[in-house]
Scaffold this active site. Structure first.
Site, PDB file in Angstrom:
ATOM      1  N   LYS A  40       2.445   7.339  13.007  1.00 35.40           N
ATOM      2  CA  LYS A  40       2.270   6.496  11.819  1.00 35.40           C
ATOM      3  C   LYS A  40       3.610   5.904  11.385  1.00 35.40           C
ATOM      4  O   LYS A  40       3.738   4.706  11.157  1.00 35.40           O
ATOM      5  CB  LYS A  40       1.719   7.408  10.712  1.00 35.40           C
ATOM      6  CG  LYS A  40       0.985   6.734   9.612  1.00 35.40           C
ATOM      7  CD  LYS A  40       0.599   7.756   8.538  1.00 35.40           C
ATOM      8  CE  LYS A  40      -0.511   8.697   8.977  1.00 35.40           C
ATOM      9  NZ  LYS A  40      -1.054   9.471   7.837  1.00 35.40           N
ATOM     10  N   LYS A  80       4.133  17.841   8.786  1.00 32.17           N
ATOM     11  CA  LYS A  80       3.006  18.037   7.870  1.00 32.17           C
ATOM     12  C   LYS A  80       3.021  19.472   7.392  1.00 32.17           C
ATOM     13  O   LYS A  80       3.461  20.370   8.120  1.00 32.17           O
ATOM     14  CB  LYS A  80       1.676  17.761   8.589  1.00 32.17           C
ATOM     15  CG  LYS A  80       0.527  17.498   7.650  1.00 32.17           C
ATOM     16  CD  LYS A  80       0.562  16.064   7.189  1.00 32.17           C
ATOM     17  CE  LYS A  80      -0.631  15.662   6.384  1.00 32.17           C
ATOM     18  NZ  LYS A  80      -0.779  14.195   6.402  1.00 32.17           N
TER      19      LYS A  80
HETATM   20  N1  GLU Z   1       0.040  12.528   3.188  1.00 37.88           N
HETATM   21  C1  GLU Z   1       0.201  11.124   3.463  1.00 37.88           C
HETATM   22  C2  GLU Z   1      -0.102  10.831   4.914  1.00 37.88           C
HETATM   23  O1  GLU Z   1      -0.762  11.575   5.569  1.00 37.88           O
HETATM   24  C3  GLU Z   1       1.548  10.611   3.011  1.00 37.88           C
HETATM   25  C4  GLU Z   1       2.730  11.149   3.712  1.00 37.88           C
HETATM   26  C5  GLU Z   1       4.041  10.722   3.100  1.00 37.88           C
HETATM   27  O2  GLU Z   1       4.045   9.926   2.190  1.00 37.88           O
HETATM   28  O3  GLU Z   1       5.062  11.234   3.575  1.00 37.88           O
HETATM   29  O4  GLU Z   1       0.240   9.815   5.431  1.00 37.88           O
END
Ligand code: GLU
Length: 474
Positions: free
Chosen positions: A93, A105
């Site tokens: 991502k 995560k």
């Molecule tokens: N929890 C969100 C995601 O899965 C945001 C992660 C973030 O902002 O670092 O993309």
């Protein structure tokens, strides 16, 4: 009963499908695929007169760029495999939207509804303490954010905990993103993921060729949309596409069932109803369907799964009628279902792109924290006075009796206003979402061996991660 790979295996299968089309050395391929480390912690908190033990994780998938980034989830389903799959998705991502982070995560196995606010604060602070002391929360190493079951409140506790343990760190605010404004947050972070889903759809609808692949045409206006999950992401996505783009949200699926209205549901009223009653049942002007899952299979143009992983799987994929699915959640479609849908001609806008709006605005927040100044503070008034200068000059020309035009008051008001932080954030997000979509579609359309946007997204991001490892000499 159909057996399907786990979420993590699903991510690996889709990764492998893409990597086969690339020319990476086997060693590098493996390096990109594997999760670097996962830290597991079990800690006790004295609550209600006894010690309760909680299990939490922070997984780091790739450190090709640091800090690593990704949310912290509070849910009962949290386990190591899930956190690792989600960390891998964060790597791809971030690479796709060019947020300069590796992927990470975290998760805590807990049902947040079982504990009151004070208890949640004790638990969150204790979990944060365990991570902070190992640099698994740190502005230059690892920067968490909200995810399922967490939000601004938890991020405020975490940043405060970090400050207590690092009293002289001038960049302490950058240790976590998604904070409330008064704790160093940024305008537009709460809406960011849903806003990103809207921008992704708007961008998709700019290309006739792409719409044709989904058997769609025209604009977003009047398109029939089904949203699964009216949490932070689903709510904002549904609200923006219906209120601003004129799409019709014909059904919303929640944990207690679904509500359907062919003329479109009012999302704000529905959200209020859920907050008051705990579910969608008895919402006025809508038909209630207790079997929510069946509504995923209802006829519609666009389906937005915005809840859990694996909701579209081999048991229902062949009955899905949507032309376009945009994965607002992480991993809502299993790898098996992905293939079924592809053969049916359903176009899928993949999670690693579709829900990247959150981390994109997190990136802006992190930069704001490190620069110690809000976006727009230096330029806004200067921009306004330059606009005023231009308008004055135009007005002077307009006073010439040989020229008959005049500037409308509305135009003047809009043109005069310098951009504030929220507008800058939205513009930066829109730009990031458009650029990322264009990089994916370029690969999708230029290679015959790339069947879908997900494979294209993997190709773009794996190539970027691999390039970064190569330049490090790996
Ligand atoms: N929890 C969100 C995601 O899965 C945001 C992660 C973030 O902002 O670092 O993309």
């Amino acid at each position: 009963m159909t057996t399907e790979p786990s979420f993590r295996e699903s991510v690996d299968i889709m990764f492998n499908r893409a990597v086969k089309l690339m020319d990476l050395s086997p060693g590098l391929e493996q390096k990109v695929r594997v999760c670097n480390s996962t830290y597991t912690v079990r800690f006790g908190v004295r609550l209600r007169g006894q010690i309760h033990t909680f299990t939490g994780y922070r997984s780091v998938h790739s450190e090709h760029m640091e800090p690593v980034k990704g949310g912290i989830r509070f849910a009962m389903g949290v386990e190591q495999d899930e956190v690792e799959a989600l960390a891998a998705l964060m790597t791809y991502k971030c690479a796709l939207v060019q947020a300069p982070f590796g992927g990470s995560k975290g998760g805590l196995r807990i049902d947040p509804r079982e504990w009151d606010a004070h208890e949640m604060e004790q638990i969150t602070r204790r979990f944060a303490y365990e991570l902070i002391k190992r640099d698994l929360i740190n502005p230059s190493q690892n920067v968490p954010a909200p995810d399922m079951g967490t939000g601004e409140r938890e991020m405020a506790w975490i940043v405060d905990q970090y400050r207590r343990m690092n009293t002289t760190d001038i960049n302490a605010a950058a240790c976590v993103t998604g904070k409330p404004i008064n704790s160093g947050g940024i305008q537009g972070r709460v809406e960011a993921t849903g806003r990103g889903v809207q921008y992704a759809l708007q961008e998709f609808f700019r290309y006739d060729e792409d719409k044709a692949k989904a058997n769609l045409s025209g604009k977003l206006k009047d398109k029939r949309v089904i949203v699964q999950g009216l949490g932070n992401v689903g709510y904002h996505a549904a609200k923006f596409v219906s209120e601003e783009d004129g799409a019709k949200v014909v059904a919303v699926i929640e944990h207690d069932g679904a509500v359907v209205n062919a003329d479109g549901l009012n999302i704000d009223l529905l959200r209020e109803h859920i907050e008051m009653t705990g579910g969608v049942k008895d919402f006025l002007n809508a038909e209630f369907i207790p079997d929510g899952a069946s509504v995923l299979e209802m006829d519609c143009d666009i389906l937005i799964p915005a809840a859990l992983e694996g909701v579209i799987n081999l048991t229902n994929a062949d009955r899905i009628k949507a032309n376009l699915i945009i994965e607002a959640a992480n991993g809502p479609i299993t790898s098996g279902a992905d293939e079924v849908l592809m053969h049916k001609g359903v176009v899928i806008i993949p999670d690693m792109y579709a829900n990247a709006g959150g981390v994109t605005v997190s990136y802006f927040e992190w930069v704001k924290n490190l620069s110690h100044i809000r976006f727009g503070r230096m330029q806004r008034r200067q921009e306004e006075s330059r606009h005023q200068l231009l308008l004055d000059e135009l007005q002077r020309l307009g006073d010439d009796p040989s020229i008959t035009w005049n500037l409308s008051e509305d135009f003047k008001a809009k043109y005069l206003k310098g951009a504030d932080e929220l507008e800058l954030v939205r513009s930066g997000l829109d730009d990031s979402m458009r650029a990322a979509y264009q990089s994916m579609r370029q690969v999708w359309h230029s290679r015959d061996d790339v069947p879908d946007l997900r494979t294209a997204a993997f190709l773009v991001s794996i190539e970027r991660v691999a390039a970064s490892y190569r330049s490090k000499g790996l």
